[in-house]
Design a protein around this motif. Structure first.
Motif, PDB file in Angstrom:
ATOM      1  N   LEU A   3       0.833  -1.201   0.000  1.00 57.64           N
ATOM      2  CA  LEU A   3       0.000   0.000   0.000  1.00 57.64           C
ATOM      3  C   LEU A   3       0.866   1.249   0.000  1.00 57.64           C
ATOM      4  O   LEU A   3       1.882   1.315   0.685  1.00 57.64           O
ATOM      5  N   VAL A   5       0.631   4.914   1.211  1.00 57.90           N
ATOM      6  CA  VAL A   5      -0.215   5.673   2.129  1.00 57.90           C
ATOM      7  C   VAL A   5       0.353   7.070   2.326  1.00 57.90           C
ATOM      8  O   VAL A   5       1.560   7.252   2.470  1.00 57.90           O
ATOM      9  N   ASN A  16      -4.474   8.068  -0.211  1.00 59.97           N
ATOM     10  CA  ASN A  16      -5.450   7.406   0.655  1.00 59.97           C
ATOM     11  C   ASN A  16      -6.795   7.332  -0.066  1.00 59.97           C
ATOM     12  O   ASN A  16      -7.336   8.342  -0.480  1.00 59.97           O
ATOM     13  N   THR A  20      -7.449   1.432  -0.182  1.00 63.31           N
ATOM     14  CA  THR A  20      -6.411   1.371   0.849  1.00 63.31           C
ATOM     15  C   THR A  20      -7.038   1.015   2.188  1.00 63.31           C
ATOM     16  O   THR A  20      -6.547   0.140   2.906  1.00 63.31           O
TER      17      THR A  20
END
Length: 144
Positions: A3, A5, A16, A20
């Motif tokens: 991910l 972020v 985001n 996610t």
């Protein structure tokens, strides 16, 4: 988890998004090991967020009890961290807000609005009388 972020995106915003968040909650044991959060807290937040965004009626009493239990868990496990205003609102006041709404919260979501927008056609009534289609619309509308 793969991910990205809190990274800026070209054109504005950040990385985001809903995907996610979904992956964070689905892979809660991995999320817990990365963040140091208790997996049960992650599970509770996932359940609460899922319930408040659903399009069905919610059992207010059960949700209130579940949220208060989650708040107590947060305080017991993380007494060193001052609960943020948004988490406080969700856990302490979320069920009360849902109780007062005329419809389930999920019906106010962006997904519902987008779906309805696709299904309904917006007419420019300033152009009435200037095309064959507008003449048909004019005959169907009582206030035109």
């Amino acid at each position: 988890m793969g991910l990205v972020v809190d990274q800026p995106k070209q054109g504005g915003g950040n990385s985001n998004d809903g995907n996610t968040a979904r992956r964070f909650f689905v892979e809660r044991s991995k999320s817990a090991s990365i963040t140091g959060l208790d997996p049960d807290i992650i599970k509770r937040f996932a359940n609460i967020l899922r319930v408040i965004s659903c399009e069905f009626s919610v059992n207010y009493a059960n949700l209130k009890k579940y949220c208060i239990e989650a708040a107590k868990m947060c305080i017991q496990l993380y007494d060193w961290y001052k609960m943020s205003a948004s988490v406080h609102k969700l856990l302490i006041h979320g069920a009360d807000i849902i109780k007062e709404l005329p419809l389930p919260v999920g019906l106010f979501s962006e997904d519902v609005l987008v779906t309805n927008q696709k299904e309904s056609k917006v007419y420019d009534f300033s152009m009435l009388g200037k095309s064959p289609e507008s003449i048909q619309i004019q005959t169907l509308c009582t206030g035109c």
